[in-house]
Design a protein around this motif. Structure first.
Motif, short mmCIF file in Angstrom:
data_model
loop_
_atom_site.label_atom_id
_atom_site.label_comp_id
_atom_site.label_asym_id
_atom_site.label_seq_id
_atom_site.Cartn_x
_atom_site.Cartn_y
_atom_site.Cartn_z
N SER A 187 -2.23 2.61 -3.52
CA SER A 187 -2.13 2.50 -4.98
C SER A 187 -2.65 1.16 -5.49
O SER A 187 -3.35 1.10 -6.49
CB SER A 187 -0.68 2.72 -5.43
OG SER A 187 -0.24 4.00 -5.03
N PHE A 188 -2.28 0.07 -4.78
CA PHE A 188 -2.79 -1.24 -5.19
C PHE A 188 -4.32 -1.28 -5.10
O PHE A 188 -4.98 -1.87 -5.95
CB PHE A 188 -2.17 -2.35 -4.34
CG PHE A 188 -0.83 -2.81 -4.81
CD1 PHE A 188 -0.64 -3.21 -6.12
CD2 PHE A 188 0.26 -2.85 -3.94
CE1 PHE A 188 0.61 -3.64 -6.57
CE2 PHE A 188 1.51 -3.27 -4.38
CZ PHE A 188 1.69 -3.66 -5.70
N CYS A 189 -4.86 -0.65 -4.09
CA CYS A 189 -6.32 -0.60 -3.95
C CYS A 189 -6.96 0.16 -5.10
O CYS A 189 -7.98 -0.26 -5.65
CB CYS A 189 -6.71 0.04 -2.62
SG CYS A 189 -6.46 -1.06 -1.21
N LYS A 190 -6.36 1.29 -5.47
CA LYS A 190 -6.90 2.07 -6.58
C LYS A 190 -6.83 1.30 -7.90
O LYS A 190 -7.66 1.50 -8.79
CB LYS A 190 -6.13 3.39 -6.71
CG LYS A 190 -6.53 4.42 -5.66
CD LYS A 190 -5.77 5.71 -5.82
CE LYS A 190 -6.21 6.73 -4.77
NZ LYS A 190 -5.42 7.97 -4.84
N MET A 191 -5.83 0.42 -8.02
CA MET A 191 -5.70 -0.40 -9.23
C MET A 191 -6.57 -1.65 -9.16
O MET A 191 -6.62 -2.44 -10.11
CB MET A 191 -4.24 -0.81 -9.44
CG MET A 191 -3.27 0.36 -9.55
SD MET A 191 -3.60 1.50 -10.91
CE MET A 191 -3.25 0.46 -12.31
N GLY A 192 -7.26 -1.84 -8.00
CA GLY A 192 -8.14 -3.00 -7.86
C GLY A 192 -7.44 -4.27 -7.43
O GLY A 192 -8.03 -5.35 -7.45
N ASP A 193 -6.16 -4.17 -7.06
CA ASP A 193 -5.39 -5.35 -6.65
C ASP A 193 -5.42 -5.47 -5.12
O ASP A 193 -4.45 -5.16 -4.42
CB ASP A 193 -3.95 -5.22 -7.16
CG ASP A 193 -3.14 -6.51 -6.96
OD1 ASP A 193 -3.68 -7.46 -6.35
OD2 ASP A 193 -1.98 -6.55 -7.39
N THR A 194 -6.57 -5.93 -4.61
CA THR A 194 -6.75 -6.00 -3.16
C THR A 194 -5.87 -7.08 -2.51
O THR A 194 -5.45 -6.92 -1.36
CB THR A 194 -8.23 -6.27 -2.81
OG1 THR A 194 -8.70 -7.34 -3.61
CG2 THR A 194 -9.07 -5.05 -3.07
N ASP A 195 -5.58 -8.15 -3.25
CA ASP A 195 -4.74 -9.22 -2.69
C ASP A 195 -3.36 -8.68 -2.32
O ASP A 195 -2.84 -8.96 -1.23
CB ASP A 195 -4.60 -10.38 -3.69
CG ASP A 195 -5.91 -11.15 -3.85
OD1 ASP A 195 -6.76 -11.06 -2.94
OD2 ASP A 195 -6.08 -11.82 -4.88
N SER A 196 -2.76 -7.91 -3.24
CA SER A 196 -1.44 -7.33 -2.97
C SER A 196 -1.51 -6.35 -1.81
O SER A 196 -0.60 -6.28 -0.99
CB SER A 196 -0.91 -6.62 -4.22
OG SER A 196 -0.72 -7.53 -5.28
N ALA A 197 -2.61 -5.60 -1.75
CA ALA A 197 -2.78 -4.62 -0.67
C ALA A 197 -2.86 -5.32 0.69
O ALA A 197 -2.24 -4.87 1.67
CB ALA A 197 -4.04 -3.79 -0.91
N ILE A 198 -3.58 -6.44 0.76
CA ILE A 198 -3.71 -7.18 2.02
C ILE A 198 -2.37 -7.79 2.42
O ILE A 198 -1.99 -7.79 3.61
CB ILE A 198 -4.80 -8.26 1.89
CG1 ILE A 198 -6.18 -7.59 1.78
CG2 ILE A 198 -4.78 -9.21 3.09
CD1 ILE A 198 -7.30 -8.53 1.37
N ASP A 199 -1.61 -8.30 1.44
CA ASP A 199 -0.27 -8.84 1.74
C ASP A 199 0.62 -7.76 2.35
O ASP A 199 1.38 -8.02 3.29
CB ASP A 199 0.38 -9.37 0.45
CG ASP A 199 -0.26 -10.67 -0.02
OD1 ASP A 199 -0.94 -11.32 0.80
OD2 ASP A 199 -0.09 -11.02 -1.20
N LEU A 200 0.53 -6.56 1.79
CA LEU A 200 1.35 -5.45 2.30
C LEU A 200 0.94 -5.06 3.72
O LEU A 200 1.78 -4.67 4.53
CB LEU A 200 1.24 -4.25 1.37
CG LEU A 200 2.10 -4.32 0.11
CD1 LEU A 200 1.70 -3.24 -0.87
CD2 LEU A 200 3.58 -4.18 0.46
N LEU A 201 -0.37 -5.13 4.01
CA LEU A 201 -0.83 -4.85 5.38
C LEU A 201 -0.14 -5.78 6.37
O LEU A 201 0.29 -5.36 7.45
CB LEU A 201 -2.34 -5.03 5.47
CG LEU A 201 -3.25 -3.83 5.18
CD1 LEU A 201 -4.70 -4.22 5.41
CD2 LEU A 201 -2.89 -2.64 6.06
N GLU A 202 -0.02 -7.05 5.99
CA GLU A 202 0.62 -8.03 6.87
C GLU A 202 2.11 -7.72 7.05
O GLU A 202 2.66 -7.83 8.15
CB GLU A 202 0.42 -9.44 6.29
CG GLU A 202 -1.04 -9.90 6.32
CD GLU A 202 -1.26 -11.21 5.58
OE1 GLU A 202 -0.28 -11.74 5.01
OE2 GLU A 202 -2.42 -11.70 5.58
N LYS A 203 2.75 -7.28 5.94
CA LYS A 203 4.18 -6.93 6.02
C LYS A 203 4.38 -5.68 6.88
O LYS A 203 5.38 -5.56 7.60
CB LYS A 203 4.75 -6.72 4.62
CG LYS A 203 4.91 -8.02 3.84
CD LYS A 203 5.44 -7.77 2.44
CE LYS A 203 5.57 -9.09 1.68
NZ LYS A 203 6.00 -8.88 0.28
#
Length: 730
Positions: A187-203
């Motif tokens: 969802s973050f990726c679809k909204m264009g918020d890649t920074d949040s998406a990458i943070d979640l990958l780490e979590k």
């Protein structure tokens, strides 16, 4: 005695995605108590696997509520789940309410299904109400509840609320799982918020170990779409470090990202790398290459990729051919595009509306309106329904040829087929009418747009603005310019450039410069068209030094002059007798390896002739062939006129013969300038003969030529034998 149930219109009560029929719901709304005993304790008829459509589901629900005792809520949940998979979300909500009225108590699973339905209907406020209700009656939200709510907020375009919901529910003890994080990443990726998406990958890595390839692919694809290709490569490195093997989706996304920023070497390297890792590229991978190459006009290179695709046994699809057709048409090769259509049909591939729309649009732009209508008939015969783009292209083609009745017929036809014209459709009418000088008619079309509820755009108004300027109606253009903002349509750089051009053509350079300053003060950046227009305007009033200063200024503001800008300044310098400056500018163009076309050379030849430097003009003219340039009718005319001004009659006549020999036919301007030049050189006999030739070719004498002939006759200086020829001319 029958008991009346509920008959509701779901389309008005709840925003439905797929409304069930009123009759079906009416059936659910009635049941007969007399029949309930027939099903006492019997659930053998309950078989959700036999449900194939909504009608079956409603019939089963009707049977279930007639059973005695009533089935447990679990069975109702299973039925609701089946209806959800059919995407009849509003129907589930209706049946849930009916179930409640019958006294069947929902459980947590029921509430989760209900939240899911409201989420799909983008009704997150109702989802939160359900959450409140389930907590109130003693249930604790679980991971499924959280995942459904989070996804619902994203579907409703509320990423901040999704993040807030996730945080509050985890704080309340709800444990997120891999699905939660994957949903958030996606969802973050679809909204264009890649920074949040990458943070979640780490979590995800911290909590569950390494994320799966799907999660990584989601982030890589998002980064590539945002133009962050090298960031995506870093994710690929991290992915491989974790021991996760990339797949065809990974590489296709990366190749798309590389192509998007013109990193062709990287794209090729990635293709070779995936093949080396025995990951077979698919049709989508090759389509990415072909589409980008075609969009960049590199159709020949696209065909090489197409051949490579075939050699690997990958069958092209309609997307492949649409890209090739679009690429060919973009280069003005409509016939090549039509050949691709024939080839795809020969491969048993079905062209779609996009295929035909591309070809129809290209045919219309090339003036091949008859071919476009043939294609239109062909697509109709194939059962392909045209869309607004197809009709807009055809209307544009008809307008370009001045076939207004045909354009109106097409407009009426598309409306009759329930295809609503959009702003681009109306803009075609407005722009073409204005170019034809029919500005009043164009204003009428704008009024129709407003009446139909279609808001005119800045493109619409700019067309009308340009129409007024073309007709020299500057006052009307100024009025329109002033009211544009009042209509909620802010003027853009093109709007300013059009009006500046209007002022310059009327030699109102003061107003043009004032408007230029206003443009800059509003934070708009003048483009190369704006600067070129002003340079031309300054030259027209003899202010060549100011024009040269503006030419330098535009470069200081990172607006590189194009060939048109150079040609405009060159022409201004030559016409104002600034030959040395013109020659210096021409040399600068040569040093900068700019494309010096025949227009630039013709301008300088004219400037040299005007300054009396006939030797230099002849030398430049003679050098054209060595530069791979072919003199056109304007070049010959300028050179011949210069020779006649210099009294070099024999050379002028020789050049005229050469012009004919090279199949470059003289035009009206050539004849009139030659006739006047010959008369000034006392070659009246030759002038008379040339006048006769001019008339035989369908041209006529202009006012200046007529005045010279009339003056010769009045003075009795015309050879009597030539008077019949001159009389014919007059």
């Amino acid at each position: 005695m029958r008991r009346r149930g509920f008959v509701v219109s779901l389309s008005t009560k709840i925003g439905m995605s797929s409304p069930p029929s009123q009759i079906s719901l009416f059936k659910v709304g009635f049941h007969s108590p007399a029949h309930t005993h027939n099903h006492k304790g019997n659930t053998s008829r309950y078989n959700p696997k036999e449900i194939n459509n909504l009608e079956d589901a409603l019939d089963l629900f009707n049977s279930m509520i007639r059973m005695h005792p009533l089935p447990c809520v679990v069975l109702f949940n299973q039925l609701f789940g089946k209806i959800v998979r059919m995407k009849h979300y509003s129907s589930v909500i209706f049946l849930y309410k009916k179930m409640g009225l019958l006294g069947i108590v929902p459980n947590l699973c029921t509430f989760n299904i209900l939240i899911n339905c409201f989420s799909h209907l983008r009704n997150t406020s109702s989802s939160l109400s359900v959450l409140g209700k389930l907590i109130k009656i003693g249930y604790e939200p679980n991971t499924v509840t959280m995942n459904t709510l989070v996804k619902g907020f994203f579907v409703d375009g509320k990423p901040a609320e999704a993040a807030k919901c996730f945080r509050k529910m985890t704080e309340a003890g709800c444990v997120p799982d891999m699905i939660t994080y994957s949903t958030l990443v996606n969802s973050f990726c679809k909204m264009g918020d890649t920074d949040s998406a990458i943070d979640l990958l780490e979590k995800m890595e911290e909590k569950f170990g390494k994320p799966d390839v799907i999660a990584y692919n989601t982030v890589i694809d998002c980064l590539c779409k945002d133009g962050l290709f090298f960031g995506a490569l870093n994710i690929l490195s991290e992915m491989t470090r974790q021991g996760i093997v990339p797949d065809v989706v990974t590489y296709t996304s990366l190749i798309h990202g590389a192509c998007k920023i013109d990193q062709w070497k990287e794209a090729r390297r990635l293709l070779n790398e995936m093949i080396g890792q025995r990951i077979s590229p698919n049709v989508i991978t090759f389509n990415v290459f072909i589409d980008k190459l075609c969009k960049d006009g590199l159709v020949a290179d696209a065909m090489k990729v197409f051949s490579q695709m075939a050699s690997q046994g990958i069958v092209p699809n309609v997307v492949t051919y649409n890209s090739l057709i679009h690429g060919a048409c973009k280069l003005g090769k409509w016939k090549e595009g039509a050949r691709f259509l024939s080839e795809m049909v020969g491969r048993k591939l079905s062209p779609n509306v996009h295929t035909f729309s591309i070809l129809i649009d290209a045919a219309c732009k090339e003036g091949l309106f008859d071919d476009a209508t043939v294609l239109f008939s062909e697509m109709s015969n194939k059962g392909i329904v045209p869309n607004v783009v197809t009709y807009t292209s055809l209307i544009h083609g008809a307008c370009m040829l001045g076939q207004w009745k045909e354009a109106s017929r097409l407009l009426n036809e598309m409306v009759g087929r329930k295809i609503i014209p959009n702003v681009q459709t109306f803009n075609v009418f407005v722009d073409t009418l204005c170019k034809e000088g029919m500005v009043d008619d164009a204003r009428g079309v704008v009024e129709v747009m407003v009446h139909k509820g279609i808001k005119p755009t800045v493109v619409t108004y700019n067309s009308v603005l340009d129409g007024y300027c073309l007709r020299g109606e500057i006052v009307e253009a100024e009025k329109l310019f002033d009211i544009m903002s009042g209509n909620g349509c802010e003027c853009n750089v093109s709007s300013y450039s059009i009006l500046i051009n209007g002022y310059c053509k009327n030699k109102r350079i003061g107003e043009a410069l004032r408007l230029f300053r206003e443009l800059c003060s509003k934070g708009l950046n003048p483009d190369v068209v704006t600067y070129t227009t002003l340079v031309g305007g300054l030259c027209k009033v003899g202010r060549t030094q100011d024009a040269h200063e503006l030419f330098k200024k535009m470069q200081a503001y990172s607006q590189l002059p194009d060939c048109q800008t150079y040609a405009t300044l060159l022409d201004g310098l030559c016409k104002n007798g600034k030959l040395e400056e013109a020659m210096a500018l021409f040399q600068e163009m040569e040093e900068k390896k700019l494309h010096l076309d025949i227009v630039s050379h013709t301008i300088l030849i004219g400037g040299m002739c005007k300054a009396g430097n006939f030797a230099a003009a002849k030398k430049l003219f003679c050098s054209l062939s060595s530069k791979g340039l072919q003199p056109n009718v304007r070049t010959y005319t300028v050179m011949i006129d210069g020779l006649l001004v210099g009294g070099l009659v024999a050379e002028a006549l020789n050049l005229h013969r050469e012009m004919e020999d090279k199949s470059c036919c003289p035009d009206s301007c050539t004849y009139n300038l030659m006739i006047r030049g010959l008369i000034r050189n006392n070659e009246t006999s030759r002038a008379g003969q040339l006048a006769n030739e001019m008339v035989e070719r369908g041209f006529s004498a202009d006012c200046s030529t007529l005045e010279m002939f009339v003056d010769l006759v009045a003075k009795g200086e015309l050879d009597p034998s030539l008077q019949p020829l001159v009389q014919k001319t007059l």
